[in-house]
Motif scaffolding. Structure first.
Motif, PDB file in Angstrom:
ATOM      1  N   ASN A   1      -3.795   2.344   9.467  1.00 33.56           N
ATOM      2  CA  ASN A   1      -5.156   2.428   8.932  1.00 33.56           C
ATOM      3  C   ASN A   1      -5.168   1.747   7.572  1.00 33.56           C
ATOM      4  O   ASN A   1      -4.250   0.981   7.239  1.00 33.56           O
ATOM      5  CB  ASN A   1      -5.628   3.882   8.856  1.00 33.56           C
ATOM      6  N   GLU A   2      -6.178   2.019   6.766  1.00 37.10           N
ATOM      7  CA  GLU A   2      -6.321   1.322   5.486  1.00 37.10           C
ATOM      8  C   GLU A   2      -5.227   1.666   4.495  1.00 37.10           C
ATOM      9  O   GLU A   2      -5.068   0.978   3.462  1.00 37.10           O
ATOM     10  CB  GLU A   2      -7.690   1.639   4.859  1.00 37.10           C
TER      11      GLU A   2
ATOM     12  N   LYS B   1       0.832  -1.202   0.000  1.00 35.43           N
ATOM     13  CA  LYS B   1       0.000   0.000   0.000  1.00 35.43           C
ATOM     14  C   LYS B   1       0.867   1.253   0.000  1.00 35.43           C
ATOM     15  O   LYS B   1       2.056   1.199  -0.287  1.00 35.43           O
ATOM     16  CB  LYS B   1      -0.949  -0.034   1.197  1.00 35.43           C
TER      17      LYS B   1
END
Length: 613
Positions: free
Chosen positions: A328-329, A27
């Motif tokens: 977090n995401e 990510k």
């Protein structure tokens, strides 16, 4: 992000067995966490090896001589090493594969299964142009020639790069200054402005970027620029300058004067800012070095949320548990461990219990957040040097053997960063704060009183803790607030020690640019006679007091010149270098000369004893 790494798989490299390690679903921010010697750094070493290999090959050579030794292979067996990277480019997945065969002395590069000239150029663009490796981000190196703390980021002095680019692109520089000043103001809770200037400059020349603008298009000017500033030469270098507005007065500091955590914060963000327009994949090794919990969290907020860095993807190789609070995401987290076979294993952490296992792996117990029994909070590294010396003296006096790292540790809070900490707020209004007692069960908080000149009361951050301890006396068993009797911790040091060190042990300042007369002013050697009849009393600033040693008798009547000398000399004193020299000269009886120091050290030793009982 339109272009980023989606997956990394490496087999046969160092501690990565032929089964290999795989990092999937990468990510924006990717954390590689684990204890020492678990193989985290071997990821960055692999990319480092590819950088060396491809940087030296500007033209296609699809099957090249192998750029490895047997020590780079699993169990030193010289077996094959493979790397497979899934890269997202404009929404499409591309497979970059390298096959490294030490026994056959070949390296084969493929993209989407093909080995062509275009494949080579895509590989080279990915590794050489897009991937940045920050393996040494301490941000300071002691230069033995100049006796200065040098601003370094690996082999690069970032301040030189920023200054040089600013002279070509003033609008870029103005935006850089605006953003860096904003981030520093928030971090330090002060009105801060950052500038970059030359360390040394010609007679009549301004040291600041705004006054040294050059035209990009002019080859002659560029050649003159290189000749004029000679970056890489010790005598023509740039440095960061921090300006803090205090009630209308602007105070000037070098970053290391405010703590090396501040310097590191500037160095790291400046290096990243310089790449803000690139689609960069950035590997950072141990970003937490010298940064306290609040600063590392502020850094993570900037990397994640600032639109300036929206085209960056980050891989952080870390031991820090503080970053886990930010997950977090936009994060992926990978736990690295070493198996009995010597192979690195990697597990993707996707749940809260996975994060608990990370804390266990890092040796963080539920009852503590540091691997020591007591934390001594100090404003900067010179405080640590003095207190360690005094603990050594009291160890001898009390026949104890308390050791830093085992019985106590230090955390630098950098002055105004103390505003971000509190003590057991029962009202629950703590969203922006960090509790001292969440970080360690026992704590000593050393605060400069800063009394003197026109200040007769403690700063709010110091008074807030003092009031809290008064309101909750039960905290005194766990928290000791040491407010210096003098203006700062240096006021405990006998005058003769500073005189000896400044006269004989540190590099002497030779000159400075006197703006009023627009010329260099040259100094004689520091003269102790200039302060012989003066007392170094507790409300005096040590750096300004001892700067008077550089004033000649013939200059005493010139108030403007005296002020300029004191201002320039006091800013040139490196507190860390001076403290290291002072403690070498300190005799045991010096620790008992000041009654307040004796009282404070007695209380500190009692707290260390209680914390280690």
């Amino acid at each position: 992000m339109d272009n980023y790494l989606k997956e990394i798989e490496i087999k046969g490299w160092r501690s990565f067995s032929p089964t290999g390690v795989k990092l999937k679903n990468l990510k924006k921010i990717n954390l590689l966490i684990g204890p020492n010697n678990s193989g985290k750094s071997n990821i960055i070493r692999f990319f480092q090896s590819l950088k060396y290999f491809l940087t030296g090959r500007p033209t296609p050579n699809l099957i090249a001589a192998c750029y490895m030794t047997e020590k780079d292979t699993w169990l030193n067996l010289s077996g094959d090493v493979t790397g497979l990277f899934k890269v997202i480019h404009k929404g499409e997945i591309h497979n970059f594969e390298i096959i490294r065969k030490p026994k056959e002395n070949t390296e084969i590069l493929l993209v989407d299964g093909e080995s062509t000239g275009r494949s080579f150029m895509n590989w080279r663009h990915l590794i050489v142009n897009r991937i940045s490796l920050y393996t040494d981000i301490r941000g300071f190196v002691q230069n033995t020639d100049s006796n200065r703390i040098e601003h370094r980021f690996g082999d690069t002095r970032v301040s030189d790069v920023i200054f040089k680019r600013g002279t070509y692109d003033l609008e870029w520089y103005k935006e850089y200054i605006q953003n860096m000043s904003k981030w520093l103001s928030k971090l330090m809770n002060e009105d801060v402005k950052l500038e970059v200037k030359l360390q040394e400059y010609a007679l009549g020349q301004s040291p600041y970027v705004y006054d040294n603008i050059l035209s990009k298009e002019s080859k002659e000017e560029e050649e003159e620029f290189e000749k004029k500033f000679r970056f890489g030469s010790r005598m023509k270098r740039a440095e960061f300058e921090i300006r803090i507005n205090k009630g209308g007065d602007e105070l000037f500091f070098e970053p290391e004067e405010l703590g090396r955590g501040i310097l590191q914060f500037i160095i790291l963000l400046s290096a990243l800012y310089e790449q803000k327009s690139k689609e960069a994949i950035v590997f950072i090794e141990e970003p937490e070095t010298n940064l306290h919990a609040g600063a590392i969290k502020e850094l993570m907020d900037i990397l994640e949320n600032e639109s300036l860095f929206e085209n960056h993807q980050y891989f952080l190789i870390t031991h820090s548990h503080a970053i886990l609070d930010k997950i977090n995401e936009n994060y992926s987290v990978y736990r690295f461990e070493m198996e009995e076979s010597g192979a690195t294993s990697v597990v993707s952490c996707t749940t809260k219990t996975d994060n608990f296992s990370l804390l266990d792996l890092l040796g963080v117990n539920p009852s503590q957040m540091l691997l020591s029994n007591l934390v001594i909070w100090v404003e900067g590294p010179s405080d640590r040097i003095y207190i360690n010396k005094w603990i050594e003296i009291y160890n001898n006096k009390l026949e104890t053997n308390y050791i830093e790292g085992r019985n106590y540790s230090f955390i630098f809070y950098g002055g105004s960063l103390l505003d971000h900490y509190y003590l057991l707020d029962d009202e629950g209004n703590v969203d922006e704060f960090i509790d001292f007692l969440n970080i360690s069960r026992y704590a000593a908080i050393v605060c400069d009183s800063d009394l003197g000149d026109n200040r007769t009361t403690y700063k709010n951050r110091v008074e807030r803790i003092r009031t809290r301890l008064t309101e909750k006396p039960e905290l005194n068993s766990y928290i000791f607030q040491w407010i210096t009797d003098g203006r700062e911790i240096e006021n405990y040091v006998p005058k003769e020690l500073f005189v000896g060190v400044i006269s004989n042990k540190i590099r002497k300042r030779e000159n400075f640019y006197y703006a009023k007369e627009k010329k260099l002013h040259y100094f004689s050697s520091p003269n102790p006679e200039m302060i012989k009849e003066k007392n170094f009393v507790k409300d005096l600033s040590f750096d300004k007091f001892f700067a008077e040693m550089y004033i000649r008798e013939s200059e005493l009547e010139d108030e403007d010149l005296k002020g300029a000398i004191i201002n320039n000399i006091s800013r040139s004193f490196d507190k860390v270098i001076i403290a290291n020299e002072v403690v070498k000269l300190w005799e045991e009886q010096c620790g008992l000369l000041n009654s307040d120091l004796d009282e404070k050290m007695t209380r500190l030793m009692e707290l260390i004893k209680r914390a280690n009982s």
